[in-house]
Design a protein around this motif. Structure first.
Motif, short mmCIF file in Angstrom:
data_model
loop_
_atom_site.label_atom_id
_atom_site.label_comp_id
_atom_site.label_asym_id
_atom_site.label_seq_id
_atom_site.Cartn_x
_atom_site.Cartn_y
_atom_site.Cartn_z
N PRO A 296 -2.87 -3.38 4.05
CA PRO A 296 -2.40 -4.76 4.22
C PRO A 296 -1.07 -5.01 3.50
O PRO A 296 -0.78 -4.39 2.48
CB PRO A 296 -3.54 -5.61 3.64
N PHE A 297 -0.31 -5.94 4.05
CA PHE A 297 1.04 -6.20 3.55
C PHE A 297 1.10 -7.28 2.49
O PHE A 297 2.14 -7.52 1.91
CB PHE A 297 1.95 -6.62 4.71
N GLU A 298 -0.01 -7.94 2.20
CA GLU A 298 0.04 -9.11 1.32
C GLU A 298 0.59 -8.81 -0.07
O GLU A 298 1.17 -9.67 -0.69
CB GLU A 298 -1.37 -9.71 1.17
N ASP A 299 0.41 -7.58 -0.55
CA ASP A 299 0.84 -7.28 -1.92
C ASP A 299 2.22 -6.66 -1.98
O ASP A 299 2.65 -6.18 -3.00
CB ASP A 299 -0.17 -6.34 -2.59
N ARG B 86 -1.41 -4.13 14.63
CA ARG B 86 -1.50 -5.31 13.74
C ARG B 86 -2.84 -5.34 13.00
O ARG B 86 -2.90 -5.49 11.78
CB ARG B 86 -1.30 -6.58 14.56
N ASP B 87 -3.93 -5.21 13.73
CA ASP B 87 -5.25 -5.23 13.09
C ASP B 87 -5.46 -4.01 12.20
O ASP B 87 -6.11 -4.10 11.15
CB ASP B 87 -6.36 -5.32 14.14
N ASP C 147 5.97 -1.84 11.43
CA ASP C 147 5.08 -2.82 10.80
C ASP C 147 4.61 -3.88 11.79
O ASP C 147 3.48 -4.38 11.68
CB ASP C 147 5.82 -3.56 9.67
N TRP D 116 -3.16 -2.27 10.47
CA TRP D 116 -2.48 -2.42 9.18
C TRP D 116 -3.25 -3.36 8.26
O TRP D 116 -3.36 -3.12 7.06
CB TRP D 116 -1.06 -2.94 9.36
N THR D 117 -3.76 -4.44 8.83
CA THR D 117 -4.51 -5.41 8.03
C THR D 117 -5.70 -4.75 7.34
O THR D 117 -6.01 -5.06 6.18
CB THR D 117 -4.99 -6.57 8.91
N GLU D 118 -6.34 -3.84 8.04
CA GLU D 118 -7.53 -3.20 7.49
C GLU D 118 -7.19 -2.06 6.54
O GLU D 118 -7.82 -1.93 5.47
CB GLU D 118 -8.41 -2.67 8.62
N ARG D 119 -6.20 -1.23 6.91
CA ARG D 119 -6.00 0.02 6.18
C ARG D 119 -4.83 0.02 5.20
O ARG D 119 -4.78 0.83 4.30
CB ARG D 119 -5.82 1.18 7.18
#
Length: 214
Positions: free
Chosen positions: A209-212, A201-202, A195, A204-207
Motif C-alpha cells: 500500500p502507498f499510504e506510508d 490497483r487492488d 503505480d 497494490w493496496t493489498e501487497r
C-alpha cells in the motif's frame, strides 16, 4: 493446479505476484518475512536452502528462486501476456541487461542492510557506516540506470514489461521514492504510471500500500 510463492508484502515477491496477477494465474502466497528472524527464514528452507524469498513452486513441483529469474521465466512462459520481449525482439538485450542489473547492483545491497552485522560485526558505528554507504550505492545505481535507458510510456518502450514491475517495487525501498525521483527522474515518470495501472490497483493496496510513502 496453482502456483505457490513464498514471499512477503512489500518484498521482492511483490513484482512476481504482480506479474502473475496480470497474467491471470492461480497462485497462493506463503508469507515468510525472512528479515524478521530465523523462524521466518525456516519457512522457506523447504524449497530454497538459501532461505530467501521469493521462491516460486510451479504446478509441476519444480522450484524457481531469484526474483529476476522468476520474472523472466513468467514473461517467456506466457508470451500472450506481453510482459517481456521475446528472443527475436530487438529490445531483448536491454531487457536482460536491466533485469540482471537490478538484483546484482541494487537488490543485493539489502542482504547487507537487513542485517549489517553480517559484514560489520557488532560495531555499531561500522554498521551505521555500512548502511549509509549501501544507501548511497543504491541511489548511484538508480542514477546510472536512468542515464543509460530511454523510456517511452514504459521502460522499454510503449508496452509494459516485468522490468517495469521490478523497478516500481524496488524503487520504493531505501532510499525510497523521493530520492529515487531525484536520481532517476525519467524512470520516476514510468513507475508512477505503473503505480496507477487499473489492473493492479487492488493488488497494490493489498501487497504494497502507498499510504506510508513519504
Amino acid at each position: 493446479m496453482s502456483f505457490t510463492i513464498y514471499g512477503a508484502a512489500g518484498s521482492g515477491s511483490v513484482p512476481v505476484e504482480a506479474a502473475m496477477t496480470l497474467i491471470g494465474l492461480d497462485y497462493r502466497v506463503i508469507e515468510a518475512v525472512t528479515w524478521e528472524g530465523e523462524a521466518e527464514r525456516d519457512k522457506v528452507a523447504i524449497v530454497n536452502p538459501m532461505r530467501q524469498i521469493p521462491a516460486l513452486v510451479l504446478p509441476s513441483g519444480e522450484t524457481i528462486t531469484e526474483s529476476a529469474a522468476i520474472l523472466i521465466w513468467l514473461a517467456d512462459a506466457y508470451p500472450q501476456a506481453r510482459l517481456g520481449p521475446m528472443l527475436d525482439d530487438p529490445r531483448r538485450a536491454q531487457f536482460l541487461r536491466w533485469m540482471s542489473f537490478i538484483p546484482a547492483s541494487i537488490y543485493s545491497m539489502f542482504w547487507v542492510r537487513d542485517e549489517p552485522s553480517r559484514l560489520a560485526g557488532d560495531d555499531a558505528a561500522a554498521q551505521a557506516e555500512l548502511k549509509q554507504r549501501t544507501l548511497e550505492r543504491i541511489a548511484d545505481c538508480w542514477r546510472v540506470m536512468d542515464s543509460q535507458i530511454t523510456p517511452g510510456r514504459f521502460l522499454l518502450g510503449e508496452e509494459l514489461s516485468v522490468l517495469d514491475l521490478y523497478v516500481a517495487v524496488a524503487s520504493r525501498w531505501t532510499p525510497r521514492r523521493a530520492r529515487f525521483t531525484a536520481e532517476a527522474p525519467r524512470m520516476a515518470e514510468v513507475v508512477r504510471r505503473v503505480d496507477d495501472l487499473p489492473a493492479l490497483r487492488d493488488f497494490w493496496t493489498e501487497r504494497f500500500p502507498f499510504e506510508d510513502e513519504p
